[in-house]
Design a protein around this motif. Sequence first.
Motif, PDB file in Angstrom:
ATOM      1  N   HIS A 238       0.834  -1.199   0.000  1.00 56.24           N
ATOM      2  CA  HIS A 238       0.000   0.000   0.000  1.00 56.24           C
ATOM      3  C   HIS A 238       0.868   1.248   0.000  1.00 56.24           C
ATOM      4  O   HIS A 238       1.910   1.295   0.668  1.00 56.24           O
ATOM      5  CB  HIS A 238      -0.890   0.032   1.246  1.00 56.24           C
ATOM      6  CG  HIS A 238      -1.904  -1.053   1.295  1.00 56.24           C
ATOM      7  ND1 HIS A 238      -3.109  -0.986   0.632  1.00 56.24           N
ATOM      8  CD2 HIS A 238      -1.896  -2.250   1.938  1.00 56.24           C
ATOM      9  CE1 HIS A 238      -3.803  -2.083   0.865  1.00 56.24           C
ATOM     10  NE2 HIS A 238      -3.100  -2.876   1.650  1.00 56.24           N
ATOM     11  N   GLN A 239       0.412   2.262  -0.714  1.00 58.09           N
ATOM     12  CA  GLN A 239       1.071   3.565  -0.683  1.00 58.09           C
ATOM     13  C   GLN A 239       0.045   4.649  -0.965  1.00 58.09           C
ATOM     14  O   GLN A 239      -1.083   4.359  -1.349  1.00 58.09           O
ATOM     15  CB  GLN A 239       2.249   3.627  -1.665  1.00 58.09           C
ATOM     16  CG  GLN A 239       1.956   3.208  -3.072  1.00 58.09           C
ATOM     17  CD  GLN A 239       1.647   4.327  -4.064  1.00 58.09           C
ATOM     18  OE1 GLN A 239       1.309   4.056  -5.205  1.00 58.09           O
ATOM     19  NE2 GLN A 239       1.728   5.574  -3.639  1.00 58.09           N
ATOM     20  N   CYS A 240       0.460   5.887  -0.762  1.00 57.53           N
ATOM     21  CA  CYS A 240      -0.409   7.035  -1.012  1.00 57.53           C
ATOM     22  C   CYS A 240       0.490   8.222  -1.309  1.00 57.53           C
ATOM     23  O   CYS A 240       1.458   8.083  -2.050  1.00 57.53           O
ATOM     24  CB  CYS A 240      -1.325   7.290   0.196  1.00 57.53           C
ATOM     25  SG  CYS A 240      -0.435   7.481   1.757  1.00 57.53           S
ATOM     26  N   GLY A 241       0.210   9.377  -0.713  1.00 56.22           N
ATOM     27  CA  GLY A 241       1.091  10.517  -0.909  1.00 56.22           C
ATOM     28  C   GLY A 241       2.261  10.516   0.053  1.00 56.22           C
ATOM     29  O   GLY A 241       3.389  10.793  -0.326  1.00 56.22           O
ATOM     30  N   SER A 242       1.988  10.183   1.316  1.00 56.77           N
ATOM     31  CA  SER A 242       3.053  10.244   2.321  1.00 56.77           C
ATOM     32  C   SER A 242       2.967   9.127   3.354  1.00 56.77           C
ATOM     33  O   SER A 242       3.520   9.258   4.445  1.00 56.77           O
ATOM     34  CB  SER A 242       3.028  11.602   3.037  1.00 56.77           C
ATOM     35  OG  SER A 242       1.812  11.771   3.757  1.00 56.77           O
ATOM     36  N   GLY A 243       2.261   8.038   3.037  1.00 52.97           N
ATOM     37  CA  GLY A 243       2.207   6.911   3.951  1.00 52.97           C
ATOM     38  C   GLY A 243       1.164   7.042   5.043  1.00 52.97           C
ATOM     39  O   GLY A 243       1.222   6.318   6.037  1.00 52.97           O
ATOM     40  N   VAL A 244       0.204   7.954   4.871  1.00 47.51           N
ATOM     41  CA  VAL A 244      -0.832   8.162   5.879  1.00 47.51           C
ATOM     42  C   VAL A 244      -2.147   7.513   5.444  1.00 47.51           C
ATOM     43  O   VAL A 244      -2.616   6.564   6.066  1.00 47.51           O
ATOM     44  CB  VAL A 244      -1.009   9.663   6.174  1.00 47.51           C
ATOM     45  CG1 VAL A 244      -2.156   9.885   7.165  1.00 47.51           C
ATOM     46  CG2 VAL A 244       0.287  10.240   6.750  1.00 47.51           C
ATOM     47  N   THR A 245      -2.755   7.992   4.364  1.00 50.05           N
ATOM     48  CA  THR A 245      -4.052   7.443   3.959  1.00 50.05           C
ATOM     49  C   THR A 245      -3.946   6.010   3.451  1.00 50.05           C
ATOM     50  O   THR A 245      -4.942   5.278   3.448  1.00 50.05           O
ATOM     51  CB  THR A 245      -4.723   8.317   2.891  1.00 50.05           C
ATOM     52  OG1 THR A 245      -3.888   8.404   1.732  1.00 50.05           O
ATOM     53  CG2 THR A 245      -4.988   9.708   3.419  1.00 50.05           C
ATOM     54  N   ALA A 246      -2.751   5.579   3.038  1.00 47.58           N
ATOM     55  CA  ALA A 246      -2.571   4.176   2.650  1.00 47.58           C
ATOM     56  C   ALA A 246      -2.930   3.248   3.795  1.00 47.58           C
ATOM     57  O   ALA A 246      -3.389   2.120   3.576  1.00 47.58           O
ATOM     58  CB  ALA A 246      -1.132   3.935   2.209  1.00 47.58           C
TER      59      ALA A 246
END
Length: 284
Positions: A238-246
């Motif tokens: 999992h990933q996102c913009g900065s490892g938060v919403t992922a």
Amino acid sequence: MSASYSTLIGAVELAQRLRDPDWVVFDCRFDLADPAFGRQAYAQGHLPGAIFLDLDDDLSSAKTGRNGRHPLPDPARLVARLEACGVGNHTQVVAYDDAGGMFAARLWWLLRWFGHHRAGVLDGGLQAWLAAGQALTEDAPAPRPSTYTLALRADRVEADYVLQHLGQADMVLIDARSPDRFRGENEVLDPVGGHIPGAINRFFRDNLDARGCFKQASVLREEFAALLGAHSPRQVVHQCGSGVTACVNLLAMEAAGLSGSRLYAGSWSEWCADPARPVARGAA
């Protein structure tokens, strides 16, 4: 020992156990556009007994310009903070926010990384708490320090792992950002628009129903199964913009019984900081 929650907990269930001595509740409210918001909101009213943790100060470490917008915190430093808040190895931790779990899930994942499975997220967050007729307080809880033994798990991968497995059948990369940012449009948080080649877009808000609570486990399982195809959850990164919403996608998979996926914590903000790494744009 009381009942244990490892993914989600409802407002009614939390209210019944809020004063249990082996439970600690954390307020994780934050606003990416206004970093002071969380502390101010906490001071104006929070769940009784809740302690505030800040995404920038407590749940992240210093930025270098190459390690993303929310680098993972130093485990020893965060453990010391948790110990001061009364968290021990057998403590039931509950995290909440007012943004669909996007910040509470970060603490939930960090605790799992630490080997702590008695950690849950308040389903529906502050809104669900208020909708259930529960009260808020401005009172700050008295400290009750504990001790915690750290046992880090292999729940994360680095940028090099992602790079080495691009296009390989043994990795499914799921990007939790909004569809427009995934396509490389309307990028306001990072200097480069686009996504990691081969990633699949699953907006973290797609895990929520109209009330802002997580969809039923059976629905989540069906939706993620459609994304995974023949792949196992353990092949998911999992990933996102900065490892938060992922972490919301990771939480949704765990709540659906699809256990074992991992987090690329640096995510897009770290990935695009190195111009040598490939970038894709558009819907695929």
